[in-house]
Write a protein that holds these residues in place. Structure first.
Motif, PDB file in Angstrom:
ATOM      1  N   ASN A 284     -42.681  13.651 -41.073  1.00 46.58           N
ATOM      2  CA  ASN A 284     -43.311  12.206 -41.892  1.00 46.58           C
ATOM      3  C   ASN A 284     -41.945  11.304 -41.590  1.00 46.58           C
ATOM      4  O   ASN A 284     -40.845  12.110 -41.213  1.00 46.58           O
ATOM      5  CB  ASN A 284     -43.404  12.531 -43.008  1.00 46.58           C
ATOM      6  CG  ASN A 284     -44.705  12.378 -42.848  1.00 46.58           C
ATOM      7  OD1 ASN A 284     -46.116  12.847 -42.572  1.00 46.58           O
ATOM      8  ND2 ASN A 284     -45.187  14.296 -44.194  1.00 46.58           N
TER       9      ASN A 284
ATOM     10  N   ASN B 244     -51.358  13.382 -40.074  1.00 44.18           N
ATOM     11  CA  ASN B 244     -51.850  12.705 -40.778  1.00 44.18           C
ATOM     12  C   ASN B 244     -53.260  13.859 -42.025  1.00 44.18           C
ATOM     13  O   ASN B 244     -53.709  13.482 -42.572  1.00 44.18           O
ATOM     14  CB  ASN B 244     -52.345  11.410 -41.290  1.00 44.18           C
ATOM     15  CG  ASN B 244     -52.066  10.713 -42.133  1.00 44.18           C
ATOM     16  OD1 ASN B 244     -51.459  10.659 -43.137  1.00 44.18           O
ATOM     17  ND2 ASN B 244     -53.369  10.282 -42.574  1.00 44.18           N
TER      18      ASN B 244
ATOM     19  N   LYS C 246     -47.149   4.428 -39.962  1.00 46.11           N
ATOM     20  CA  LYS C 246     -46.838   5.741 -41.055  1.00 46.11           C
ATOM     21  C   LYS C 246     -46.165   4.990 -42.039  1.00 46.11           C
ATOM     22  O   LYS C 246     -45.831   5.486 -43.071  1.00 46.11           O
ATOM     23  CB  LYS C 246     -47.065   6.817 -40.253  1.00 46.11           C
ATOM     24  CG  LYS C 246     -46.810   7.937 -41.352  1.00 46.11           C
ATOM     25  CD  LYS C 246     -48.127   8.667 -42.142  1.00 46.11           C
ATOM     26  CE  LYS C 246     -48.112   9.484 -43.072  1.00 46.11           C
ATOM     27  NZ  LYS C 246     -48.253  11.138 -42.522  1.00 46.11           N
TER      28      LYS C 246
ATOM     29  N   GLY D 174     -46.978   5.288 -45.754  1.00 47.59           N
ATOM     30  CA  GLY D 174     -45.576   6.286 -46.709  1.00 47.59           C
ATOM     31  C   GLY D 174     -45.166   5.267 -47.624  1.00 47.59           C
ATOM     32  O   GLY D 174     -44.989   5.427 -48.846  1.00 47.59           O
TER      33      GLY D 174
ATOM     34  N   GLN E 182     -37.241   8.842 -45.532  1.00 52.57           N
ATOM     35  CA  GLN E 182     -38.145   7.616 -44.836  1.00 52.57           C
ATOM     36  C   GLN E 182     -37.756   6.287 -45.161  1.00 52.57           C
ATOM     37  O   GLN E 182     -38.242   6.097 -44.043  1.00 52.57           O
ATOM     38  CB  GLN E 182     -39.406   8.638 -45.315  1.00 52.57           C
ATOM     39  CG  GLN E 182     -40.065   9.632 -44.610  1.00 52.57           C
ATOM     40  CD  GLN E 182     -41.724   9.735 -45.097  1.00 52.57           C
ATOM     41  OE1 GLN E 182     -42.091   9.453 -45.055  1.00 52.57           O
ATOM     42  NE2 GLN E 182     -41.793  11.532 -45.730  1.00 52.57           N
TER      43      GLN E 182
END
Length: 339
Positions: free
Chosen positions: A105, A127, A186, A190, A291
């Motif tokens: 991720n 995912n 994503k 996320g 992230q």
């Protein structure tokens, strides 16, 4: 290909993907930094539980310091915050014509390319739902997107081979010329997952709750603005349309995206995110800085303020440190940032 596939990180993602490769007849070598997990795999095999399939697969597993040899195909499946450390250990085991596939991720391809070069870096987006339960046991709870692509968008012979390999895990796996569009998509999703992890409620329940939707929408729009400034055309997946969170997308698009996300997550046996599991069950640091930190950094480069992202990072860190409880009130507090 007859060469063994190296799975670096045999937890939720790596264990599930590696088990699928083994079931398809490929040779696999696991590497993990949890000694008890490595010992359990070597002694009893790796057990996959859950509604998708249940099996015990057998392959050699090593601690990083004990691994020997070089490999042409490596799937990096560690948490984003461990990417740079893992690459320092992995790089000597990568063949000169080998590649590292980032089944993680975040935007980890950037760090991987710094370590071994862009030519040996493959973009990947996953995912699906999975959790590491205990040494030797991984729970595979729900299907989800699996996408692979060259960083430069080209369609090479090797990416076709890797796509074919990924189809052994998920027959619906996608080969894309726009892997960055999926990765940034994503990133938006996320951010929403980190938002749901501020609470003890399930992903679907939080997303289906009308009270936090306005602040979750603003959070995702903040990330979407950075993606737009990067010049990225985001890609949809698993009922999530990142374009719904682009500037001026409109309320109807937002409502549909939330409805689709709720429907997708209600179908999964995994009710809560891995982020929540790290906070509530495993009591360990999450990937929040690795992230979401790049979102704030890239936003600053473009002159885009990201106050919600910054506050969300701080709140997750407070939960990690034991100074903030998990509660729906956290989303109400986050909403005050934009008031």
């Amino acid at each position: 290909m007859s060469d063994p596939i190296l799975i670096w990180g045999a937890g939720a993602i790596g264990g599930t993907v590696g088990a699928a490769f083994l079931r398809a007849g490929h040779k696999v070598v696991f590497v993990d930094n949890v000694a008890e997990h490595v010992a359990a795999i070597n002694t009893n095999g790796l057990r996959i539980d859950g509604p998708i399939f249940q099996d015990v697969v057998h392959a050699p597993a090593f601690l990083p310091a004990d691994l020997k040899g070089q490999f042409r195909q490596t799937f990096l499946c560690v948490k984003a915050l461990h990417t740079e450390a893992a690459m320092a250990e992995l790089a000597p085991h990568l063949a000169s014509d080998g590649v590292v596939v980032s089944a993680q991720n975040g935007l980890n391809e950037i760090a991987i390319a710094r370590a071994v070069g862009a030519r040996r870096t493959i973009g990947c987006f996953v995912n699906f739902g999975a959790d590491y339960l205990e040494p030797g046991v991984v729970h595979y709870s729900g299907h989800g997107a699996a996408v692979i692509g060259e960083l430069d968008g080209s369609t090479s012979g090797r990416i076709k081979d890797l796509h074919h390999l990924l189809q052994k895990f998920d027959p619906k796996a996608v080969l894309t010329p726009n892997i960055w569009g999926y990765l940034w998509g994503k990133m938006i999703y996320g951010a929403l997952l980190f938002g749901t992890a501020l609470t003890n409620d399930s992903i679907a329940d939080v997303l289906d709750n009308p009270a936090p939707r306005p602040i979750l929408s603003k959070l995702a729009q903040e990330v979407g603005a950075v993606a737009a400034a990067e010049g990225v055309k985001t890609e949809a997946f698993d009922g999530f349309d990142p374009a719904a969170f682009a500037p001026n997308a409109g309320q109807a698009a937002l409502d549909k995206s939330f409805a689709d996300m709720v429907a997708h997550n209600r179908r999964s046996a995994k009710s809560h995110s891995g982020i929540w599991r790290d906070l509530a069950i495993r009591k360990r640091k999450t990937e929040v800085v690795a992230q979401l930190g790049p979102i704030a950094a890239r936003g600053a480069e473009h002159g885009i303020d990201t106050p919600l992202t910054g506050r969300l990072i701080s709140m997750i860190e407070e939960i990690e440190g034991g100074t903030r409880p998990l509660s729906m009130e956290n989303l109400a507090e986050l909403a005050k940032v934009s008031a």
